[in-house]
Design a protein around this motif. Structure first.
Motif: not given
Length: 409
Positions: A39-50, A282-290, A344-347
């Motif tokens: 989900a973070g990848v989808a809303v990140g700057p490296f993919t099209a859309g929002f 959840v927001l933490f993992f989304v932001s990492v995906g971004m 995961g998260e600590f990495s």
């Protein structure tokens, strides 16, 4: 009058897409964390859309880090760790050392990275995800069994090492072009470690007397909202104090959870903070995906396979070696190895700190995120493999039914 809607759009986009991708991942028998990252990848700057606010998301993620560490402290049991210390302590340290060496070899000789960046690559690959491990052990109904206690104790030692590293790393890593003066380093280390010791001592001596007393007084108001707010204020407030003293939210949040865990209302504090921890996690993992550039899977496939091999193969073999050395049975050794064959998260936290300190490139950061995403996705298949090798004991044969009269006629 126009309204600034960046925060609202980031929250809406993050939560809605995390829910959708998380449900899809769950239907595919994968960890929901995979869905949150995608989900973070989808809303990140490296993919099209929002595209969500890439400056605001890391700040929300920092709150997620605080609440994650607060949760680790709330569930940290020194008694459980002491019961498995003979295996968990050397096992975690040996596995971290093995991953650091393998990461350094890969980074230095295969990827051409500087020594410090190659070492940090291995260090980031050495830490398993608390969320993934606990969920995997709980699904196998082994959390209270010996194998579950060993795996959780192992992970607790890794978490403690990372908390210390987050405090020390800014002292050891200097900006490019500057030299590390040994006298200044010794002075900075002594000053910082002295502040950490005083802070930890104050929390462990004063905290158990003050924080539970405050919680009891709040509980007497019989207000669920005030109790929840009080728990949140303690976690965020103590984390902020730790950040002001030595630039580490993680240590303060962990100690706050540790102190409250020993109080009579510790269980209630954990229960009240759980929804907030889940939401901001959840927001933490989304932001990492971004922050993840998915094109690295195409640009550097061999490098991705190399870091993934360290996580799944290298760490598992190190865990098998140490558990075999301590004469644990085959099923326990294989289960512990599979539980730790992911990151995961600590990495993410270590990689982000390394980038902010100028010690790690964005390319190496993306390699770590790729290894995390793939290792979490493959972890169920790793468990399926070790089960075939003997990790899961055979189910007892059902007792024969007593003969019925009609069967004997």
């Amino acid at each position: 009058m126009p309204h600034a809607d960046s925060l609202i759009l980031t929250l809406v986009g993050g939560f809605v897409l995390a829910f959708v991708f998380g449900m899809v991942a769950n239907r595919l028998k994968l960890s929901p964390l995979v869905g949150y990252l995608l989900a973070g990848v989808a809303v990140g700057p490296f993919t099209a859309g929002f595209v969500a606010d890439t400056e605001l998301a890391p700040q929300l993620a920092e709150i997620g880090v605080i609440l994650l560490m607060f949760g680790v402290g709330l569930h940290f049991s020194p008694a459980d760790l002491m019961r498995v210390r003979k295996v968990a302590l050397p096992g975690a340290l040996v596995q971290i050392a093995a991953a650091c060496v393998l990461g350094w070899l890969l980074g230095r000789f295969a990827l051409g990275l500087p020594d410090i960046e190659a070492f940090l690559l291995g260090f980031a690959l050495s830490v398993a995800s608390t969320v993934v491990l606990l969920r995997a052990v709980e699904e196998r109904k082994q959390l209270k069994a010996e194998v579950g206690r060993i795996a959780v104790g192992w992970l607790i030692v890794e978490d403690l090492v990372i908390v210390i590293a987050l405090v020390v790393m800014p002292l050891l890593i200097v900006p490019p072009g500057e030299t590390l003066n040994s006298a200044q380093l010794a002075q900075s280390m002594a000053w910082t470690l002295g502040k950490v010791a005083l802070f930890v001592g104050a929390m462990l001596v004063v905290g158990p007397r003050v924080l539970p007393w405050v919680l009891v007084r709040i509980a007497h108001t019989r207000s669920r909202e005030l109790f929840t707010l009080g728990v949140l204020a303690m976690a965020l407030g103590i984390a902020w104090v730790a950040y002001r003293l030595f630039h580490s939210f993680a240590l303060g949040a962990f100690l706050a959870g540790l102190v409250l865990n020993s109080s009579p209302l510790g269980h209630n504090a954990a229960e009240r903070s759980l929804p907030l921890r889940d939401a901001f996690a959840v927001l933490f993992f989304v932001s990492v995906g971004m922050l993840f550039d998915p094109t690295i899977l195409v640009r550097e496939p061999l490098a991705v396979l190399g870091v993934l091999a360290i996580v799944i193969v290298g760490k598992s073999l190190a865990a098998l070696a140490i558990t075999t050395m301590f004469r644990l049975d085959r099923a326990t050794s294989l289960t512990v190895a599979a539980s730790l064959a992911q990151i995961g998260e600590f990495s993410f936290i270590l990689a982000a700190l390394s980038v902010s300190l100028g010690a790690m490139s964005r390319e190496t950061h993306d390699l770590i995120l790729a290894a995390a995403l793939l290792s979490i996705s493959l972890n169920p298949f790793v468990f399926a493999l070790v089960d075939r090798l003997g990790a899961r004991p055979p189910e007892p044969a059902p007792a024969p039914e007593p003969a019925r009269v009609t069967d004997l006629v």
